[in-house]
Design a protein around this motif. Structure first.
Motif, mmCIF file in Angstrom:
data_model
loop_
_atom_site.group_PDB
_atom_site.id
_atom_site.type_symbol
_atom_site.label_atom_id
_atom_site.label_comp_id
_atom_site.label_asym_id
_atom_site.label_seq_id
_atom_site.Cartn_x
_atom_site.Cartn_y
_atom_site.Cartn_z
ATOM 1 N N VAL A 51 0.517 10.680 -1.313
ATOM 2 C CA VAL A 51 1.098 10.157 -2.560
ATOM 3 C C VAL A 51 2.388 10.937 -2.851
ATOM 4 N N ILE A 52 2.322 12.253 -2.667
ATOM 5 C CA ILE A 52 3.496 13.105 -2.941
ATOM 6 C C ILE A 52 4.615 12.780 -1.956
ATOM 7 N N VAL A 53 4.235 12.595 -0.676
ATOM 8 C CA VAL A 53 5.249 12.258 0.346
ATOM 9 C C VAL A 53 5.950 10.953 -0.041
ATOM 10 N N GLY A 54 5.160 9.959 -0.423
ATOM 11 C CA GLY A 54 5.710 8.643 -0.749
ATOM 12 C C GLY A 54 6.659 8.678 -1.919
ATOM 13 N N ALA A 55 6.308 9.437 -2.942
ATOM 14 C CA ALA A 55 7.162 9.494 -4.127
ATOM 15 C C ALA A 55 8.448 10.261 -3.844
ATOM 16 N N ILE A 84 -5.944 3.245 8.651
ATOM 17 C CA ILE A 84 -5.800 4.545 7.975
ATOM 18 C C ILE A 84 -4.315 4.786 7.658
ATOM 19 N N PHE A 85 -3.462 4.543 8.657
ATOM 20 C CA PHE A 85 -2.029 4.750 8.407
ATOM 21 C C PHE A 85 -1.460 3.681 7.458
ATOM 22 N N GLY A 86 -2.038 2.474 7.521
ATOM 23 C CA GLY A 86 -1.636 1.423 6.572
ATOM 24 C C GLY A 86 -1.978 1.842 5.158
ATOM 25 N N ALA A 87 -3.143 2.473 5.020
ATOM 26 C CA ALA A 87 -3.574 2.959 3.701
ATOM 27 C C ALA A 87 -2.616 4.046 3.211
ATOM 28 N N PHE A 88 -2.194 4.918 4.129
ATOM 29 C CA PHE A 88 -1.236 5.957 3.747
ATOM 30 C C PHE A 88 0.152 5.386 3.471
ATOM 31 N N GLY A 89 0.487 4.292 4.187
ATOM 32 C CA GLY A 89 1.821 3.704 4.058
ATOM 33 C C GLY A 89 1.929 2.710 2.909
ATOM 34 N N GLY A 90 1.665 1.427 3.228
ATOM 35 C CA GLY A 90 1.814 0.369 2.214
ATOM 36 C C GLY A 90 0.868 0.539 1.043
ATOM 37 N N GLY A 91 -0.315 1.082 1.321
ATOM 38 C CA GLY A 91 -1.309 1.212 0.262
ATOM 39 C C GLY A 91 -1.154 2.473 -0.558
ATOM 40 N N ASN A 92 -0.172 3.287 -0.208
ATOM 41 C CA ASN A 92 -0.064 4.563 -0.900
ATOM 42 C C ASN A 92 1.397 4.955 -1.119
ATOM 43 N N MET A 93 2.101 5.280 -0.012
ATOM 44 C CA MET A 93 3.467 5.808 -0.164
ATOM 45 C C MET A 93 4.428 4.804 -0.782
ATOM 46 N N ILE A 131 1.921 14.184 -10.097
ATOM 47 C CA ILE A 131 1.149 13.621 -11.226
ATOM 48 C C ILE A 131 0.224 12.501 -10.722
ATOM 49 N N PHE A 132 0.796 11.604 -9.927
ATOM 50 C CA PHE A 132 -0.019 10.516 -9.368
ATOM 51 C C PHE A 132 -1.145 11.067 -8.495
ATOM 52 N N ALA A 133 -0.791 12.042 -7.666
ATOM 53 C CA ALA A 133 -1.787 12.601 -6.737
ATOM 54 C C ALA A 133 -2.955 13.213 -7.508
ATOM 55 N N VAL A 134 -2.643 13.876 -8.610
ATOM 56 C CA VAL A 134 -3.706 14.500 -9.414
ATOM 57 C C VAL A 134 -4.628 13.415 -9.995
ATOM 58 N N ILE A 135 -4.021 12.342 -10.506
ATOM 59 C CA ILE A 135 -4.862 11.285 -11.105
ATOM 60 C C ILE A 135 -5.710 10.601 -10.015
ATOM 61 N N GLN A 191 3.703 2.425 -2.763
ATOM 62 C CA GLN A 191 3.352 2.280 -4.175
ATOM 63 C C GLN A 191 3.904 3.452 -4.990
ATOM 64 N N ALA A 192 3.672 4.673 -4.479
ATOM 65 C CA ALA A 192 4.139 5.871 -5.191
ATOM 66 C C ALA A 192 5.662 5.858 -5.294
ATOM 67 N N ASN A 193 6.293 5.440 -4.198
ATOM 68 C CA ASN A 193 7.747 5.389 -4.136
ATOM 69 C C ASN A 193 8.334 4.468 -5.198
ATOM 70 N N GLN A 194 7.762 3.258 -5.274
ATOM 71 C CA GLN A 194 8.293 2.284 -6.219
ATOM 72 C C GLN A 194 7.933 2.619 -7.662
ATOM 73 N N ALA A 195 6.775 3.231 -7.850
ATOM 74 C CA ALA A 195 6.394 3.657 -9.197
ATOM 75 C C ALA A 195 7.382 4.722 -9.683
ATOM 76 N N HIS A 196 7.755 5.628 -8.778
ATOM 77 C CA HIS A 196 8.734 6.654 -9.150
ATOM 78 C C HIS A 196 10.088 6.044 -9.462
#
Lengths: 515, 146
Positions: free
Chosen positions: A458-462, A201-210, A235-239, A212-217
């Protein structure tokens, strides 16, 4: 039940603290970063603790030993069976009566869309930037060895999946650890399975989410200009919300079609750059081999190159982590071993082919600054990484490397990064959800709680800066590997039995080709 | 020895025309003619899917087969049987042209009857129509009803 309540309480507490910090802080990004770094630092330190008297993280050794054990135990299955793996993906052994079910090709590409992405673009640049070209050698080696880890976990994923009455399936390490341990009469299976689910679950929030959002930003702001991360995050979180909560499948379908296209475009551009510099490929491989054993002046020398290579390979192909076993478990087959054989192609495509290509492009295009007199690489001012032509690192370094050959490529890369990030997020939202429902049970309320939390992260990661996000992402992904590999050690005799039986039947002609 | 005719239907008006023509052919052939009704759900094992779609795939497949049987194939068989024809049917996943030919070969059929679909224009020019693919690739005679 107690575990459920504890997890819920932890989540609520975490979110409460997070929101309170935001309210008090002057800048949203700064608040997110501060809370994030301070609340996750202890876990990161624990996972990456060095072996006594060395600078070698124990977790890297853990992965290497695991992959080596599986490689030896299965007699180098990744090299001996790769031809048969390709035949399986081509559908040569698929029963035509099963048409319409999930094929080997689909299970493989679905799993690949969760792994091919930023690890191949940003992760490789980080590895080369810190560990030098030599990191590539260790990355390739880790990819080749990781094929055996993937084989074991994905075979078990199919063998012990849950098949429900309505025809849907759920599988993954939490299922094979709990069921497999019970079958073998071993204690602690349920505990390990639950622990894996928590890390997943935390892996999903971390590498699988934050991450990704961080690098996309980072990519978007490098093109559009600097702007606050939380805007990208929202924006990402909404999509993501529209897809995973709103069930808007069209967005997911479009992504699933664009991502392979972007992958082919990325690899194609890399191949063209390599062909344009074909005379330098020999030199580049020379740098890779020499750097692997000497470090060529990088911080940490040979060990530094090795650590970076293994770390980024594991993060990129996720072999031994257990995530792919969740994706592969939906395939239609009566022989679990066949999916294991198909899955071993994943680290090969991801790491041995795509990561190596990224590394070669970075090296050949001369992004890393070296001293012509000594041939050694020059470190940056902080002495932590190799100095680059424009001071860039991560995705920006890969972008600069590709951009030096094709000026328009950085724009394509932005789109590729955003699409890869989004597709990886969708995959991990599913992996995380499976772990969540394993812990809290299937049900709309439990599922909705996870999905909303996923969107918030997603918002935290970005918003957070790269350092703490990368550390947290790595730590969680590797924590999954700790539990998963323990499970694999105890369950590998079951896979061996299946493996021997399958190949005996294949040899005797009992298992036939359909095409 | 009986004669088997394969008729491809898709629930559209064109499919109904193919079925109607097959009845005429079967009447001409006589009482030893058997009609095999085939409905193909277009599917490729090489498409890209999300993990969620994969997990639900078996469920979705069964649902699609059940709907196709209930709404299209079974009513077609019933209407054929009511009119005194020997008829059977099946719902398959895959490529239409390939599967119609496979069923024809498997049942040793005399011919395949399909109707020219209404789909025309850009898509069929680029990708070719199902009917054209069938005519080009079939190993059994094909009748295309206009």
């Amino acid at each position: 039940m107690r575990l459920k309540n504890t997890m819920y309480s932890m989540m609520v507490l975490f979110m409460g603290l997070f929101q309170a910090s935001i309210a008090k802080a002057e800048g949203i990004d700064a608040a997110v970063n501060a809370v994030f770094a301070s609340s996750t630092g202890w876990f990161v330190s624990l996972i990456f603790a060095p072996l006594p008297g060395t600078s070698f993280p124990w977790i890297v050794l853990w992965l290497v030993v695991g992959a080596t054990v599986f490689t030896l135990y299965f007699g180098f299955v990744q090299f001996r069976a790769i031809g048969h793996s390709i035949d399986l993906v081509k559908g040569e052994y698929s029963d035509p009566k099963d048409a319409g079910e999930v094929s080997h090709f689909q299970a493989l590409t679905t799993a690949l869309s969760g792994t091919v992405g930023l690890g191949n673009i940003a992760g490789v640049a980080v590895a080369i930037g810190i560990g030098g070209p030599g990191a590539t050698f260790w990355m390739i080696l880790a990819g080749l060895m990781g094929m055996a880890s993937k084989f074991v976990e994905c075979t078990l994923g199919v063998k012990y999946r849950n098949e429900y009455k309505d025809g849907s399936v759920s599988g993954g390490p939490m299922y094979y650890i709990s069921k497999g341990f019970e079958e073998r009469g071993l204690p602690g299976g349920k505990f390990l399975a639950a622990l894996f689910a928590v890390f997943c679950i935390f892996g999903a929030f971390g590498g699988g989410n934050m991450f990704q959002a961080n690098q996309a930003h980072a990519q978007l702001s490098s093109v559009i200009g600097d702007y606050p991360g939380w805007i990208t995050g929202i924006i990402f979180a909404v999509i993501v919300f529209l897809v995973i909560v709103g069930g808007i499948k069209s967005i997911a379908r479009v992504t699933e079609k664009i991502v392979p296209f972007m992958g082919v475009l990325y690899v194609g551009a890399g191949v063209v750059i390599l062909l344009m510099n074909i005379d330098q490929i020999g030199w580049a491989f020379g740098q890779i081999f020499e750097g692997a054993f000497t470090g060529l002046g990088v911080a940490g020398g040979m060990v530094g190159a090795l650590i970076q290579g293994f770390k980024r390979a594991a993060f990129s192909n996720e072999a031994g982590v257990g995530s792919a076993a969740i994706a592969h478990s939906a395939v239609k087959t009566n022989e679990p071993i066949t999916e294991g054989l198909v899955s071993l192609l994943e680290p090969f495509i991801d790491t041995v082919v795509i990561c190596t290509m990224t590394a070669l492009v970075i090296i050949i295009t001369g992004q890393l600054v070296s001293d012509p007199a000594t041939g050694l690489y020059v470190l940056n001012e902080a002495g932590t990484a190799i100095a680059t032509q424009d001071g860039s690192s991560g995705v920006a370094l890969t972008s600069a490397a590709f951009g030096s050959a094709f000026t328009w490529f950085p724009y394509i890369l932005v789109l590729a990064v955003v699409m890869f990030a989004f597709s990886t997020m969708l995959s991990w939202s599913y992996y995380g959800l499976k772990a969540w429902t394993y812990l809290f049970g299937e049900g709309k309320k439990a599922e909705m709680t996870f999905k909303v939390l996923f969107c918030l992260f997603v918002i935290v990661g970005a918003s957070a800066s790269l350092g703490p996000v990368i550390d947290f992402s790595d730590a969680m992904i590797f924590a999954m590997a700790v539990v998963n590999i323990i499970g694999l050690y105890f369950l590998m005799p079951i896979v061996k039995k299946e493996y021997i039986s399958y190949f005996a039947r294949l040899k005797s002609g009992e298992i036939k080709k359909f095409k | 020895m009986s004669t088997t005719l394969i008729v491809g239907i898709d629930g559209s008006e064109a499919g109904a025309r193919a079925l109607s023509y097959t009845k005429r052919l079967a009447t001409l052939i006589g009482s030893d003619c058997k009609i095999e009704v085939v409905y193909v759900i277009e599917w490729s094992p090489y498409s890209f899917q999300t993990p969620e779609e994969n997990a639900q795939r078996n469920k979705q497949r069964e649902k699609a087969i059940s709907i196709a049987n209930e709404r299209i194939v079974e009513p077609a068989i019933k209407s054929l049987q009511d009119e005194g024809f020997a008829a059977e049917g099946r719902v398959l996943h895959g490529k239409v042209a390939h599967l119609l030919n496979s069923v024809a070969v498997e049942t040793n059929a005399e011919q395949i009857v399909v109707a020219r679909s209404s789909a025309a224009g850009f898509t069929s020019r680029v990708f070719g129509s199902v009917t054209a693919n069938l005519v080009m690739s079939s190993t059994v005679p094909v009748t295309v009803v206009s």
